[in-house]
Design a protein around this motif. Structure first.
Motif, PDB file in Angstrom:
ATOM      1  N   ARG A  37       0.804  -1.224   0.000  1.00 16.63           N
ATOM      2  CA  ARG A  37       0.000   0.000   0.000  1.00 16.63           C
ATOM      3  C   ARG A  37       0.839   1.277   0.000  1.00 16.63           C
ATOM      4  N   GLU A  60      -3.002  11.720   7.117  1.00 12.46           N
ATOM      5  CA  GLU A  60      -3.206  11.322   5.713  1.00 12.46           C
ATOM      6  C   GLU A  60      -2.600   9.955   5.434  1.00 12.46           C
ATOM      7  N   HIS A  63      -4.613   7.212   7.019  1.00 14.10           N
ATOM      8  CA  HIS A  63      -5.845   6.997   6.242  1.00 14.10           C
ATOM      9  C   HIS A  63      -5.541   6.172   4.995  1.00 14.10           C
ATOM     10  N   GLU A  64      -4.475   6.534   4.284  1.00 11.55           N
ATOM     11  CA  GLU A  64      -4.118   5.831   3.048  1.00 11.55           C
ATOM     12  C   GLU A  64      -3.784   4.365   3.309  1.00 11.55           C
TER      13      GLU A  64
END
Length: 201
Positions: A37, A60, A63-64
């Motif tokens: 990821r 961020e 979240h990703e």
């Protein structure tokens, strides 16, 4: 001459798998999942240009990657990227300065990392005349403006500079401006380059 050294994998060894390993241990998300990821996307670049805060960056990325981490846990992992200093490069930097050359660091980095490496590796800044950091300049390599700004601040021409970086894209951008640039593919490249170029080398 003006010698421009990148930081990561040039002066200090870094390994992003160490970051993902800590995050995996703290979150129980499998390491292989995080490896698949993780990418250096826009939030990564914004953070390196100083456009977003450490907290916003952490939010961020979590979240990703679907990481259930606190900010403190995120930061602990983020700092784990640093492996250790390359003492032979530090020694070369000192010898260059002793013979009258100008030695600077130009690094794509971020505020969170700068809360770590200057304290843990004080010998790095001690070996350089000046440190130029992406988050302070509002620019990051390979943007040609970051190289030109450094040259302007140093009052040097591209022909008077030599640049060392582990990222080929950064090297090619510097070469396009006329800066002699050396791609650092392993820890032996810089000592080999300087073997017959400096006193005591």
């Amino acid at each position: 001459m003006l010698y421009i050294f990148d930081l990561g994998n040039v002066i200090v060894d870094i390994d992003f798998n160490r970051v993902l390993g800590v995050w995996s241990d703290l979150s129980r998300v499998p390491l292989a999942t995080l490896q698949s990821r993780f990418q250096m996307g826009e939030s990564f670049f914004q953070h390196e240009r100083g456009e977003i805060s450490d907290e916003k960056f952490a939010q961020e990325i979590c979240h990703e990657l679907e990481l259930p981490l606190s900010y403190e846990q995120f930061a602990a992992g983020w700092q784990a990227v640093f492996v250790g200093v390359r003492p032979e490069v530090i020694a070369i930097m000192h010898r260059l300065r002793e013979q009258g050359d100008r030695v600077v660091i130009l690094s794509n980095t971020n505020n969170l990392h700068c809360q770590f490496w200057p304290e843990h590796y004080p010998e790095v800044q001690a070996a350089a005349d000046k440190t130029y950091l992406s988050q302070e300049m509002g620019l990051r390599k390979p943007d040609p403006h970051i190289y030109q700004r450094l040259l302007n601040l140093e009052e040097m021409s591209a022909a008077e500079a030599i640049f060392f970086d582990d990222n080929r894209e950064n090297i090619e951008a510097a070469r396009a401006l006329g800066i002699h640039s050396l791609h650092i593919t392993d820890a032996d490249v810089i000592p080999a380059f300087f073997a017959d170029r400096i006193a005591g080398g």
